[in-house]
Motif scaffolding. Structure first.
Motif, PDB file in Angstrom:
ATOM      1  N   LEU A 155      16.833   2.172   2.909  1.00 33.19           N
ATOM      2  CA  LEU A 155      17.107   2.479   1.508  1.00 33.19           C
ATOM      3  C   LEU A 155      17.098   3.992   1.321  1.00 33.19           C
ATOM      4  O   LEU A 155      16.175   4.664   1.774  1.00 33.19           O
ATOM      5  N   GLU A 156      18.145   4.510   0.697  1.00 31.24           N
ATOM      6  CA  GLU A 156      18.229   5.935   0.390  1.00 31.24           C
ATOM      7  C   GLU A 156      18.288   6.086  -1.123  1.00 31.24           C
ATOM      8  O   GLU A 156      19.197   5.571  -1.768  1.00 31.24           O
ATOM      9  N   ARG A 157      17.296   6.771  -1.663  1.00 33.53           N
ATOM     10  CA  ARG A 157      17.264   7.020  -3.113  1.00 33.53           C
ATOM     11  C   ARG A 157      17.908   8.369  -3.389  1.00 33.53           C
ATOM     12  O   ARG A 157      17.378   9.404  -3.033  1.00 33.53           O
ATOM     13  N   GLU A 177       9.768  -0.305   0.883  1.00 32.40           N
ATOM     14  CA  GLU A 177       9.960  -1.071   2.111  1.00 32.40           C
ATOM     15  C   GLU A 177      10.072  -2.565   1.811  1.00 32.40           C
ATOM     16  O   GLU A 177      10.760  -3.293   2.526  1.00 32.40           O
ATOM     17  N   LEU A 178       9.408  -3.016   0.750  1.00 33.99           N
ATOM     18  CA  LEU A 178       9.537  -4.419   0.354  1.00 33.99           C
ATOM     19  C   LEU A 178      10.968  -4.719  -0.104  1.00 33.99           C
ATOM     20  O   LEU A 178      11.490  -5.799   0.170  1.00 33.99           O
ATOM     21  N   LEU A 179      11.615  -3.766  -0.776  1.00 33.87           N
ATOM     22  CA  LEU A 179      13.023  -3.940  -1.140  1.00 33.87           C
ATOM     23  C   LEU A 179      13.894  -4.015   0.118  1.00 33.87           C
ATOM     24  O   LEU A 179      14.774  -4.873   0.218  1.00 33.87           O
ATOM     25  N   GLU A 180      13.647  -3.118   1.066  1.00 30.77           N
ATOM     26  CA  GLU A 180      14.386  -3.154   2.326  1.00 30.77           C
ATOM     27  C   GLU A 180      14.157  -4.487   3.040  1.00 30.77           C
ATOM     28  O   GLU A 180      15.093  -5.084   3.577  1.00 30.77           O
ATOM     29  N   ALA A 181      12.908  -4.944   3.036  1.00 30.60           N
ATOM     30  CA  ALA A 181      12.572  -6.204   3.704  1.00 30.60           C
ATOM     31  C   ALA A 181      13.269  -7.388   3.045  1.00 30.60           C
ATOM     32  O   ALA A 181      13.760  -8.297   3.742  1.00 30.60           O
ATOM     33  N   ALA A 182      13.335  -7.403   1.720  1.00 26.79           N
ATOM     34  CA  ALA A 182      14.008  -8.502   1.022  1.00 26.79           C
ATOM     35  C   ALA A 182      15.471  -8.590   1.442  1.00 26.79           C
ATOM     36  O   ALA A 182      15.985  -9.669   1.741  1.00 26.79           O
ATOM     37  N   LEU A 183      16.144  -7.446   1.483  1.00 28.45           N
ATOM     38  CA  LEU A 183      17.561  -7.447   1.860  1.00 28.45           C
ATOM     39  C   LEU A 183      17.747  -7.771   3.343  1.00 28.45           C
ATOM     40  O   LEU A 183      18.591  -8.596   3.700  1.00 28.45           O
ATOM     41  N   ALA A 184      16.941  -7.163   4.206  1.00 30.26           N
ATOM     42  CA  ALA A 184      17.085  -7.388   5.647  1.00 30.26           C
ATOM     43  C   ALA A 184      16.797  -8.841   6.015  1.00 30.26           C
ATOM     44  O   ALA A 184      17.531  -9.426   6.835  1.00 30.26           O
ATOM     45  N   THR A 185      15.772  -9.436   5.438  1.00 28.19           N
ATOM     46  CA  THR A 185      15.452 -10.820   5.782  1.00 28.19           C
ATOM     47  C   THR A 185      16.526 -11.767   5.272  1.00 28.19           C
ATOM     48  O   THR A 185      16.924 -12.697   5.978  1.00 28.19           O
ATOM     49  N   CYS A 186      17.026 -11.536   4.082  1.00 30.13           N
ATOM     50  CA  CYS A 186      18.066 -12.403   3.530  1.00 30.13           C
ATOM     51  C   CYS A 186      19.351 -12.292   4.358  1.00 30.13           C
ATOM     52  O   CYS A 186      19.987 -13.302   4.669  1.00 30.13           O
ATOM     53  N   MET A 187      19.725 -11.076   4.731  1.00 33.88           N
ATOM     54  CA  MET A 187      20.925 -10.894   5.545  1.00 33.88           C
ATOM     55  C   MET A 187      20.757 -11.544   6.918  1.00 33.88           C
ATOM     56  O   MET A 187      21.703 -12.132   7.453  1.00 33.88           O
ATOM     57  N   THR A 188      19.568 -11.446   7.494  1.00 32.10           N
ATOM     58  CA  THR A 188      19.322 -12.052   8.801  1.00 32.10           C
ATOM     59  C   THR A 188      19.406 -13.570   8.715  1.00 32.10           C
ATOM     60  O   THR A 188      20.004 -14.225   9.582  1.00 32.10           O
ATOM     61  N   ILE A 189      18.829 -14.143   7.663  1.00 28.83           N
ATOM     62  CA  ILE A 189      18.933 -15.593   7.459  1.00 28.83           C
ATOM     63  C   ILE A 189      20.398 -15.993   7.292  1.00 28.83           C
ATOM     64  O   ILE A 189      20.858 -16.977   7.882  1.00 28.83           O
ATOM     65  N   SER A 190      21.139 -15.234   6.506  1.00 30.79           N
ATOM     66  CA  SER A 190      22.565 -15.531   6.305  1.00 30.79           C
ATOM     67  C   SER A 190      23.335 -15.450   7.620  1.00 30.79           C
ATOM     68  O   SER A 190      24.212 -16.280   7.892  1.00 30.79           O
ATOM     69  N   ALA A 191      23.009 -14.455   8.446  1.00 26.80           N
ATOM     70  CA  ALA A 191      23.665 -14.316   9.748  1.00 26.80           C
ATOM     71  C   ALA A 191      23.340 -15.508  10.645  1.00 26.80           C
ATOM     72  O   ALA A 191      24.230 -16.067  11.304  1.00 26.80           O
ATOM     73  N   ASP A 200       0.861  -1.178   0.000  1.00 28.27           N
ATOM     74  CA  ASP A 200       0.000   0.000   0.000  1.00 28.27           C
ATOM     75  C   ASP A 200       0.895   1.224   0.000  1.00 28.27           C
ATOM     76  O   ASP A 200       2.080   1.145   0.339  1.00 28.27           O
ATOM     77  N   THR A 201       0.358   2.343  -0.373  1.00 25.44           N
ATOM     78  CA  THR A 201       1.099   3.593  -0.255  1.00 25.44           C
ATOM     79  C   THR A 201       0.116   4.741  -0.148  1.00 25.44           C
ATOM     80  O   THR A 201      -1.070   4.594  -0.474  1.00 25.44           O
ATOM     81  N   LEU A 202       0.597   5.855   0.296  1.00 27.23           N
ATOM     82  CA  LEU A 202      -0.206   7.060   0.463  1.00 27.23           C
ATOM     83  C   LEU A 202       0.430   8.152  -0.383  1.00 27.23           C
ATOM     84  O   LEU A 202       1.574   8.530  -0.159  1.00 27.23           O
ATOM     85  N   LYS A 203      -0.301   8.617  -1.381  1.00 30.72           N
ATOM     86  CA  LYS A 203       0.194   9.668  -2.270  1.00 30.72           C
ATOM     87  C   LYS A 203      -0.887  10.729  -2.434  1.00 30.72           C
ATOM     88  O   LYS A 203      -2.027  10.408  -2.782  1.00 30.72           O
ATOM     89  N   GLY A 204      -0.541  11.962  -2.185  1.00 28.85           N
ATOM     90  CA  GLY A 204      -1.476  13.060  -2.376  1.00 28.85           C
ATOM     91  C   GLY A 204      -2.760  12.904  -1.576  1.00 28.85           C
ATOM     92  O   GLY A 204      -3.825  13.287  -2.035  1.00 28.85           O
ATOM     93  N   MET A 255       3.008  -2.754   3.501  1.00 29.07           N
ATOM     94  CA  MET A 255       4.300  -2.084   3.316  1.00 29.07           C
ATOM     95  C   MET A 255       4.314  -1.331   1.994  1.00 29.07           C
ATOM     96  O   MET A 255       3.692  -1.755   1.015  1.00 29.07           O
ATOM     97  N   ARG A 256       5.045  -0.229   1.965  1.00 24.37           N
ATOM     98  CA  ARG A 256       5.239   0.512   0.719  1.00 24.37           C
ATOM     99  C   ARG A 256       6.206  -0.287  -0.157  1.00 24.37           C
ATOM    100  O   ARG A 256       7.024  -1.071   0.349  1.00 24.37           O
ATOM    101  N   PRO A 257       6.142  -0.099  -1.477  1.00 23.26           N
ATOM    102  CA  PRO A 257       7.014  -0.873  -2.366  1.00 23.26           C
ATOM    103  C   PRO A 257       8.501  -0.790  -2.016  1.00 23.26           C
ATOM    104  O   PRO A 257       9.192  -1.811  -2.040  1.00 23.26           O
TER     105      PRO A 257
END
Length: 123
Positions: free
Chosen positions: A75-77, A41-55, A25-29, A37-39
């Motif tokens: 994530l910083e754009r 945030e899904l990218l952040e979640a993919a990386l964070a979950t994979c890194m946590t599993i690897s750890a 979901d997202t909120l615009k205007g 989660m915002r799109p």
């Protein structure tokens, strides 16, 4: 493969991979919401979950099968780059293993994927 389907509520999307599904979901205007989660945030979640599993895998190999570990990703754009900042949090008793765990998360599968050149193609 992920399939995403627009829902009747503005900007809500149901996504599914096999039997697993989620809501974005997202909120615009002033339209939309925060039901999922915002799109980005899904990218952040993919990386964070994979890194946590690897750890966890690295710690399990060291004999710590129920270790407390977490990874935070932000994530910083920027104009010319996309930056993923991450922080590894370990149980204080496991700090002696930080170097080994860090090496493992630095080559986690999602990080490796995101580090390569990205190409986008319509099917």
């Amino acid at each position: 493969m992920i399939e995403a389907v627009a829902l009747p509520t503005p900007w809500q999307v149901r996504f599914q991979a096999g039997d697993n599904e989620g809501l974005a979901d997202t909120l615009k205007g002033g339209i939309g919401g925060t039901a999922g989660m915002r799109p980005h945030e899904l990218l952040e979640a993919a990386l964070a979950t994979c890194m946590t599993i690897s750890a966890r895998m690295a710690l399990a190999e060291l004999g710590f099968t129920d270790a407390e570990v977490s990874v935070r990703v932000h994530l910083e754009r920027e104009e010319s780059a996309t930056r993923f900042r991450y922080e590894l949090a370990l149980n204080p008793a496991l700090e002696v293993h930080r170097s080994a765990v860090t090496k493992r998360i630095e080559c986690s599968p999602v990080r490796s994927t995101l580090s390569r050149q990205l190409l986008f193609e319509a099917a």
